[in-house]
Design a protein around this motif. Structure first.
Motif, PDB file in Angstrom:
ATOM      1  N   UNK A 232       0.839  -1.215   0.000  1.00  0.00           N
ATOM      2  CA  UNK A 232       0.000   0.000   0.000  1.00  0.00           C
ATOM      3  C   UNK A 232       0.871   1.261   0.000  1.00  0.00           C
ATOM      4  N   UNK A 233       1.970   1.193   0.726  1.00  0.00           N
ATOM      5  CA  UNK A 233       2.858   2.360   0.806  1.00  0.00           C
ATOM      6  C   UNK A 233       3.666   2.516  -0.475  1.00  0.00           C
ATOM      7  N   UNK A 234       4.012   1.369  -1.111  1.00  0.00           N
ATOM      8  CA  UNK A 234       4.725   1.432  -2.389  1.00  0.00           C
ATOM      9  C   UNK A 234       3.876   2.180  -3.426  1.00  0.00           C
ATOM     10  N   UNK A 235       2.551   1.981  -3.365  1.00  0.00           N
ATOM     11  CA  UNK A 235       1.655   2.651  -4.311  1.00  0.00           C
ATOM     12  C   UNK A 235       1.497   4.139  -3.988  1.00  0.00           C
ATOM     13  N   UNK A 236       1.500   4.466  -2.713  1.00  0.00           N
ATOM     14  CA  UNK A 236       1.246   5.845  -2.309  1.00  0.00           C
ATOM     15  C   UNK A 236       1.877   6.054  -0.942  1.00  0.00           C
TER      16      UNK A 236
END
Ligand code: UD2
Ligand code: MN
Length: 578
Positions: A232-236
């Motif tokens: 999730x953090x890799x995406x945003x």
């Protein structure tokens, strides 16, 4: 590169209860202190001092002997696959004595090996979900601790920040012990007791990973817990992501699956609470149960955040002491300043929920003083007009509000150009039960009886959601939460802890009951009030709020509306809250 150890044991799948029938126990903070002479004649003092804390005085006065000679060496099979550990009855006296040290069953924990296995409790869809492993960022796992049990701490995973524990690790220095583990574990030490907030900052400053993952010192992670957080953090990178927090039972260390249908929020005292997911998120879960969902607030202990984003957004409020409030402070800051807080349901991490804290609260006023100074900071920085409401409801916080200075945090809020609290309530938590400027807040009085509507449960509710009978009691003069209701523009008559006036049997019973139930956003909980006739009408049935029926004499009822019936006449008495 992940600095963590992920257990890859997938078999066998244990049968866990379905969602929602497991409740996270209520946290109470006892202020008492335990003292006893154990059977070897050693004087043991545990627990925190109340009120009269003397700064610099170190407690608990625990001896190494008690902490490390529990008689058991770890049993390689104890607690395997998350199963409960039983202490033989001949040893239960010792078990009970050791219990006080950590407020969990230390004897049971010490039997469980450092690498105990847990079941893979993920839903099938979560296990099947593919992640681009090469695209996931690295993370440092930061665990702050003060006087935690070594056995529990070492089953957690790995930048350990020792907040000046007085307990010694007997076998060898902790640093030497962790050097032998198959993962990189670094130990940082705070020379003085600094509290979990500043201890976490110490860890964050030294972390080498791209993402910071915080855990408490009594957690156990299950298979595949990290990928859902990191992806999730890799995406945003403005997402702050929490796992589902499962329950490690404080008595048996059994791993118990928690619910996936709750999100985090807070009550009128700014105490963190789990409530039923909002309708929008429930719909989302019907579409895809692996999808992360938004939460108005996080519990605080277990979450991942991009390291640069963490610092860019003002990390933590350095002036918060020991324990409490930092989770709401961060939730408000992230949401109001452009990020989001969410729960990734495929990520499961267990945590030992304790009923009270085992450590001292150094600082003026003991537990209450420390906690309410932290919460006063949260209110003064983030709640705008609602801070007045908060101080009105919470005399403990009101007493300390002048002790705190929050100018630097207000400047931060200004610099980050954050939304206001009204925006947060409207957009992030529309299901909230706080008073609003366009709705009613106050007492609902029955004219003929000269009594006020009251929800069950007394001053503090008694349970997470004080549901049950809707009754009348003598009106209390001052603001009294059980008799204070919000009547909002959507037609819900609600009060603290997300409970609403409801009629569960309006469409089946001849004499429908009116009860206090968990708010659910359904039309069944909507009402109107007519100023002239003073009738409170239940929209769905067209019936009016009345005294109890003969059938159900313990709770209010619905009856055919009658403008001449004295028993249906109600007055809404406004309470100032701004
Ligand atoms: C919850 C959070 C906790 C924190 C707290 C509010 C979960 C599961 N836990 O309470 O992380 O956000 O709410 O502040 O969401 N510790 C220190 N120094 C201290 C006091 C505590 O290092 O002075 C450590 C402690 O050893 C533990 C961690 O901080 O590892 C959290 O403390 P806790 O377990 O007593 O908090 P908890 O779970 O009741
Ligand atoms: Mn904890």
């Amino acid at each position: 590169l992940l600095f963590v150890l992920v257990f890859l044991i997938r078999e066998p799948r244990t049968n866990f209860e379905d969602d929602s029938d497991v409740m996270i126990p209520l946290k109470s903070r006892h202020r008492n202190q335990e003292e006893y002479i154990d059977k070897r004649g050693i004087h043991v003092v545990v627990g925190h001092y109340m009120g009269d804390d003397i700064p610099g005085k170190t407690t608990p006065n625990l001896t190494d002997e008690i902490l490390n000679t529990n008689g058991y060496s770890p049993d390689p099979k104890a607690g395997a696959l998350g199963s409960p550990v039983e202490i033989p009855t001949w040893d239960s006296a010792r078990m009970q004595k050791l219990y006080h040290i950590n407020r969990f069953n230390l004897l049971a924990s010490d039997r469980i090996p450092v690498n105990r296995t847990l079941p893979d409790i993920r839903k099938k869809k979560c296990v099947e979900k593919q992640y681009h492993m090469d695209k996931l960022p690295s993370t440092s796992v930061i665990i702050v601790f003060h006087n935690e049990a070594w056995s529990t701490l070492l089953r957690t995973e790995i930048l350990l920040v020792d907040d000046a524990s007085e307990r010694k690790f007997l076998k060898e220095p902790l640093e030497e012990y962790v050097a032998k583990l198959p993962v990189t574990v670094r130990v940082l030490r705070s020379p003085t007791r600094t509290g979990l907030i500043r201890a976490r900052l110490m860890g964050a400053q030294k972390a080498k990973g791209t993402v910071l993952t915080f855990l408490d010192a009594h957690c156990e992670a299950t298979a595949g817990w990290l990928e859902p957080l990191l992806s999730r953090i890799a995406e945003d990178r403005t997402r702050v992501v929490c796992p589902i927090i499962d329950i490690i039972h404080e008595d048996t260390f059994q791993y118990v699956r928690s619910f996936e249908l709750h999100w985090g929020a807070f009550n009128w005292n700014l105490h963190f609470r789990w409530y039923t997911l909002g309708q929008h998120e429930l719909e989302g879960r019907k579409r895809d149960i692996t999808e992360a969902y938004r939460t108005p607030a996080m519990a605080g202990g277990l979450f991942s955040i991009h390291k640069d984003y963490f610092f860019q957004l003002g990390s933590y409020d350095k002036n918060m002491d020991v324990w409490g409030g930092e989770n709401l402070e961060m939730s408000f800051r992230v949401w109001m300043c452009g990020g989001s807080v969410e729960i990734a349901p495929c990520s499961h991490v267990g945590h030992v929920f304790r009923k009270s804290s085992p450590y001292t609260f150094p600082g003026q006023g003991g537990v209450g003083g420390v906690l309410y100074r932290n919460l006063a900071r949260v209110a003064l920085v983030w709640l705008d007009d609602w801070s007045e409401f908060y101080f009105k409801i919470n005399s403990e916080a009101a007493r300390v509000r002048d002790d705190v200075a929050v100018r630097d945090r207000l400047m931060l809020r200004d610099r980050l150009q954050c939304h206001d609290f009204q925006w947060y309530l409207d957009n992030i938590w529309p299901e909230h039960f706080f008073p609003t400027k366009d709705g009613f807040f106050g007492k609902i009085r029955h004219e003929a009886q000269d009594k006020c509507l009251i929800r069950p449960g007394g001053r503090f509710g008694g349970s997470v959601q004080p549901t049950g009978m809707a009754t009348l009691k003598e009106c209390v003069i001052e603001v009294y939460p059980p008799q204070t209701f919000v009547f909002n523009k959507k037609g819900y008559i609600m009060t603290d802890e997300s409970v609403c006036l409801d009629s569960p049997d309006f469409d089946t019973a001849t004499h429908p009951q009116v009860r206090v139930m968990a708010c659910n956003e359904f039309d069944r909980q909507r009402w109107t009030y007519d100023e002239t006739s003073r009738l409170v009408k239940h929209i769905k049935s067209g019936l009016c709020l009345d005294l109890p029926s003969k059938m159900n004499p313990d709770t209010l009822s619905l009856n055919k509306c009658d403008t001449s019936a004295k028993n249906q006449r109600w007055t809404f008495q406004h309470e100032e809250w701004l």
